[in-house]
Design a protein around this motif. Sequence first.
Motif, PDB file in Angstrom:
ATOM      1  N   TYR A  22      51.121 -44.012 -40.568  1.00  0.00           N
ATOM      2  CA  TYR A  22      52.300 -43.767 -41.738  1.00  0.00           C
ATOM      3  C   TYR A  22      50.521 -43.025 -42.595  1.00  0.00           C
ATOM      4  CZ  TYR A  22      49.879 -46.178 -46.249  1.00  0.00           C
ATOM      5  OH  TYR A  22      49.199 -46.538 -47.114  1.00  0.00           O
ATOM      6  N   LYS A  23      49.208 -42.804 -41.865  1.00  0.00           N
ATOM      7  CA  LYS A  23      48.534 -41.939 -42.062  1.00  0.00           C
ATOM      8  C   LYS A  23      48.633 -40.548 -42.199  1.00  0.00           C
ATOM      9  CE  LYS A  23      44.409 -45.153 -41.983  1.00  0.00           C
ATOM     10  NZ  LYS A  23      45.253 -46.417 -42.146  1.00  0.00           N
ATOM     11  N   LEU A  24      49.945 -40.154 -40.612  1.00  0.00           N
ATOM     12  CA  LEU A  24      50.157 -38.859 -40.207  1.00  0.00           C
ATOM     13  C   LEU A  24      50.886 -38.132 -41.200  1.00  0.00           C
ATOM     14  CD1 LEU A  24      50.734 -37.025 -38.448  1.00  0.00           C
ATOM     15  CD2 LEU A  24      52.676 -38.844 -37.213  1.00  0.00           C
ATOM     16  N   PRO A  25      51.684 -39.140 -41.436  1.00  0.00           N
ATOM     17  CA  PRO A  25      52.857 -37.870 -42.479  1.00  0.00           C
ATOM     18  C   PRO A  25      51.635 -37.621 -44.050  1.00  0.00           C
ATOM     19  CG  PRO A  25      53.604 -40.437 -42.448  1.00  0.00           C
ATOM     20  CD  PRO A  25      52.629 -40.073 -41.598  1.00  0.00           C
ATOM     21  N   ILE A  26      51.091 -38.834 -44.457  1.00  0.00           N
ATOM     22  CA  ILE A  26      50.079 -38.829 -45.595  1.00  0.00           C
ATOM     23  C   ILE A  26      49.474 -37.238 -45.008  1.00  0.00           C
ATOM     24  CG2 ILE A  26      48.537 -40.002 -47.022  1.00  0.00           C
ATOM     25  CD1 ILE A  26      49.731 -42.354 -46.639  1.00  0.00           C
ATOM     26  N   GLY A  27      48.393 -37.056 -43.937  1.00  0.00           N
ATOM     27  CA  GLY A  27      47.940 -36.467 -43.525  1.00  0.00           C
ATOM     28  C   GLY A  27      48.849 -34.709 -43.973  1.00  0.00           C
ATOM     29  N   ALA A  34      53.090 -42.274 -53.434  1.00  0.00           N
ATOM     30  CA  ALA A  34      53.737 -41.987 -52.323  1.00  0.00           C
ATOM     31  C   ALA A  34      54.703 -41.109 -52.214  1.00  0.00           C
ATOM     32  CB  ALA A  34      54.354 -43.396 -51.734  1.00  0.00           C
ATOM     33  N   LYS A  35      55.348 -41.082 -53.428  1.00  0.00           N
ATOM     34  CA  LYS A  35      56.951 -39.798 -54.270  1.00  0.00           C
ATOM     35  C   LYS A  35      56.226 -38.400 -53.517  1.00  0.00           C
ATOM     36  CE  LYS A  35      55.360 -38.574 -58.514  1.00  0.00           C
ATOM     37  NZ  LYS A  35      54.141 -39.351 -59.144  1.00  0.00           N
ATOM     38  N   THR A  36      55.090 -38.565 -53.252  1.00  0.00           N
ATOM     39  CA  THR A  36      54.866 -36.490 -52.888  1.00  0.00           C
ATOM     40  C   THR A  36      55.080 -37.158 -51.331  1.00  0.00           C
ATOM     41  OG1 THR A  36      53.216 -36.015 -54.403  1.00  0.00           O
ATOM     42  CG2 THR A  36      53.025 -35.153 -52.833  1.00  0.00           C
ATOM     43  N   VAL A  37      54.225 -37.900 -50.577  1.00  0.00           N
ATOM     44  CA  VAL A  37      54.731 -37.780 -48.641  1.00  0.00           C
ATOM     45  C   VAL A  37      56.483 -37.909 -48.705  1.00  0.00           C
ATOM     46  CG1 VAL A  37      54.193 -39.099 -47.208  1.00  0.00           C
ATOM     47  CG2 VAL A  37      52.551 -39.524 -48.760  1.00  0.00           C
ATOM     48  N   MET A  38      56.977 -38.837 -49.063  1.00  0.00           N
ATOM     49  CA  MET A  38      58.143 -38.800 -48.975  1.00  0.00           C
ATOM     50  C   MET A  38      58.931 -37.594 -49.479  1.00  0.00           C
ATOM     51  SD  MET A  38      58.900 -41.668 -48.312  1.00  0.00           S
ATOM     52  CE  MET A  38      60.671 -41.628 -48.347  1.00  0.00           C
ATOM     53  N   ALA A  39      58.509 -36.571 -50.326  1.00  0.00           N
ATOM     54  CA  ALA A  39      59.444 -34.902 -51.229  1.00  0.00           C
ATOM     55  C   ALA A  39      58.757 -34.361 -49.709  1.00  0.00           C
ATOM     56  CB  ALA A  39      58.138 -34.970 -52.457  1.00  0.00           C
ATOM     57  N   SER A  40      57.769 -34.094 -49.167  1.00  0.00           N
ATOM     58  CA  SER A  40      57.266 -34.479 -47.333  1.00  0.00           C
ATOM     59  C   SER A  40      58.343 -33.671 -46.579  1.00  0.00           C
ATOM     60  CB  SER A  40      55.770 -34.107 -47.717  1.00  0.00           C
ATOM     61  OG  SER A  40      55.140 -34.096 -45.870  1.00  0.00           O
TER      62      SER A  40
END
Length: 300
Positions: free
Chosen positions: A72-77, A149-155
């Motif tokens: 999950y660090k991939l979508p975070i990055g 996490a909401k920002t990652v989900m929006a991405s």
Amino acid sequence: MTKFLLWAIPILFSASLNAQQTANHSITRLRTEIEQLAQAAQGRVGVTATVLETGASVNLNGDQQFPMQSVYKLPIGMAVLQQVDQGKLALSQTVHVTPDEYISKRQHSPLRDKYPTGADVSVAELLRYAVSESDGSASDVLLRLLGGAKTVMASLKKLDITGIIVANTEKEIGSDNAVQYRNWATPTEVVALLRAVENGRNLSASSRTLLLHLLTETETGLHRLKGLLPAGTVVAHKTGTSWTIEGLTAATNDVGLITLPSGKHIAIAVFVSDSKADQVIRERVIAQIAQVVWNHWHSH
């Protein structure tokens, strides 16, 4: 000429149909081989592999949900780099990290180990720690900078990816074994994310280059996707690993982009979940699956 064309159409159609049948049969054999290799894991295995340039694809349980752990660090990055591109963050900006942001001692964090009393670290360095070294503390600091996490989900939503859920921090995942299952992905959607990385969707050229560099420099999981591939094969990948509790390992994962000698790219996601096998066997299953996939599309 018209008579010739009418006569040729059935032959051309037949040749095309035979080629498609041969390709389908070949993929069926590949899937069967993957299924047989997966049995050694003594758990649930999910695989999706796609040649991005041709669309040729194989999957096993590709639409099932698997705990990601550090995958999950991939979508975070990616989300961090998107904010860099938008001017909301800067790679050079310094971030103050306090000891209370560190994950537990039993979790992996080179940042914590190097700076036990806290540190001032750049966003670029936090990205390197999180993506290349799979540092949970660095990942949590990046999540804090993103606003959660909401920002990652929006991405992910902007990429039309719905089968990846980032919900918790690494600290939260480490505090309760059940939490990791809330942060899940399907192999097929991870391959869609890898396609977005390769194509640079929603990323500037410089951010795409940086992300691929960080993934290629990944120091973890060297016996997984890369384990049995020919020396020198370029693999940009991200691993994920859980603890083993009472003989059961919830997650042993590796996802990434494998460059074939032809220059084409295989986007592949392999998840091994709830496995009773030891680490050597779990990692060998991933390596063997990557090897047969590589061999199949290299020979074709």
